[in-house]
Every structure is written in structure tokens, then in C-alpha cells.
Scaffold this motif. Structure first.
Motif, PDB file in Angstrom:
ATOM      1  N   UNK A  67      31.402  25.261 -12.972  1.00 30.01           N
ATOM      2  CA  UNK A  67      30.913  26.645 -12.907  1.00 30.01           C
ATOM      3  C   UNK A  67      32.057  27.644 -13.039  1.00 30.01           C
ATOM      4  N   UNK A  68      33.181  27.362 -12.375  1.00 31.15           N
ATOM      5  CA  UNK A  68      34.321  28.258 -12.487  1.00 31.15           C
ATOM      6  C   UNK A  68      34.834  28.288 -13.922  1.00 31.15           C
ATOM      7  N   UNK A  69      34.916  27.137 -14.561  1.00 29.76           N
ATOM      8  CA  UNK A  69      35.418  27.056 -15.934  1.00 29.76           C
ATOM      9  C   UNK A  69      34.539  27.860 -16.881  1.00 29.76           C
ATOM     10  N   UNK A  70      33.223  27.749 -16.717  1.00 31.87           N
ATOM     11  CA  UNK A  70      32.289  28.509 -17.558  1.00 31.87           C
ATOM     12  C   UNK A  70      32.478  30.012 -17.349  1.00 31.87           C
ATOM     13  N   UNK A  84      37.202  35.556 -20.165  1.00 30.01           N
ATOM     14  CA  UNK A  84      38.322  35.643 -21.114  1.00 30.01           C
ATOM     15  C   UNK A  84      37.823  36.043 -22.502  1.00 30.01           C
ATOM     16  N   UNK A  85      36.704  35.469 -22.928  1.00 31.42           N
ATOM     17  CA  UNK A  85      36.142  35.853 -24.232  1.00 31.42           C
ATOM     18  C   UNK A  85      35.721  37.317 -24.251  1.00 31.42           C
ATOM     19  N   UNK A 116      41.648  42.760 -25.291  1.00 30.45           N
ATOM     20  CA  UNK A 116      42.376  42.240 -24.142  1.00 30.45           C
ATOM     21  C   UNK A 116      42.351  43.233 -22.975  1.00 30.45           C
ATOM     22  N   UNK A 117      41.148  43.665 -22.623  1.00 29.64           N
ATOM     23  CA  UNK A 117      40.936  44.555 -21.487  1.00 29.64           C
ATOM     24  C   UNK A 117      41.005  43.726 -20.201  1.00 29.64           C
ATOM     25  N   UNK A 118      42.040  43.956 -19.406  1.00 28.83           N
ATOM     26  CA  UNK A 118      42.246  43.168 -18.184  1.00 28.83           C
ATOM     27  C   UNK A 118      41.177  43.420 -17.129  1.00 28.83           C
ATOM     28  N   UNK A 119      40.446  44.510 -17.259  1.00 29.64           N
ATOM     29  CA  UNK A 119      39.361  44.791 -16.313  1.00 29.64           C
ATOM     30  C   UNK A 119      38.195  43.809 -16.486  1.00 29.64           C
ATOM     31  N   UNK A 120      38.128  43.151 -17.634  1.00 29.04           N
ATOM     32  CA  UNK A 120      37.036  42.220 -17.907  1.00 29.04           C
ATOM     33  C   UNK A 120      37.293  40.821 -17.343  1.00 29.04           C
ATOM     34  N   UNK A 121      38.523  40.535 -16.937  1.00 30.26           N
ATOM     35  CA  UNK A 121      38.861  39.212 -16.401  1.00 30.26           C
ATOM     36  C   UNK A 121      38.362  39.068 -14.969  1.00 30.26           C
TER      37      UNK A 121
END
Length: 90
Positions: free
Chosen positions: A15-18, A24-25, A32-37
Motif C-alpha cells: 500500500x505504501x509503495x502504491x 511521485x507521478x 516536480x512540485x514537492x507539495x505533491x509528494x
């Protein structure tokens, strides 16, 4: 009991990997918006991978211990079964 621990750890990792891949995608899609990570993504990566390594080591140690116990039991069955009496040389 160990099977439940293995199953829950593997499910957590999957689940974490998904979720991490989706985040990341999504971050790459927005330049590469870091707010989306995921928050604390590095710590979660470290925890998830360390958990799998510890689980593999625990399983290996338990299997080795179980096999040693079985080997000793087959080698000297009279020490493990109080109902079987030793022949006193008669």
C-alpha cells in the motif's frame, strides 16, 4: 501468528509503495512540485524497507531455530519424550 505478521507487513509495504508511486507521478506531472509528494516520504521509505529486512531476518532465524529443534528431537528422542524409557543395559 508469524504468517499474520508477514501478511500485514507485506500489505503495508504494498500500500505504501502504491501511494508513493502515485504521489511521485503526480509531482512529476506538475513539474516536480514537492507539495505533491507524501509528507515524511524519506522516513516512510526507510521504515518500510527496514521493516521488510527485519522481517526476512526474523523469518530466517525462526526457520533455522525450528529446523535445529526438529533435528535435535530426531537425534535424541528419549530426551524429549518422557513416556519413552531408556533401556538400562539389560
Amino acid at each position: 501468528m508469524l504468517i499474520l505478521l508477514d501478511l500485514s507487513a507485506c500489505c503495508f509495504y504494498a500500500l505504501w509503495f502504491i501511494a508513493d508511486n502515485a504521489a511521485a507521478n503526480r509531482a512529476e506531472r506538475y513539474g516536480l512540485d514537492l507539495q505533491q509528494l507524501l509528507p515524511n516520504g524519506n522516513l516512510m521509505w526507510l521504515f518500510a524497507n527496514a521493516m521488510l529486512v527485519c522481517l526476512v531476518i526474523l523469518n530466517a532465524l525462526l526457520i533455522v531455530g525450528w529446523r535445529r529443534q526438529r533435528y535435535r528431537r530426531h537425534e535424541r528422542p528419549h530426551l524429549h519424550n518422557p513416556l519413552v524409557e531408556e533401556d538400562a543395559g539389560t
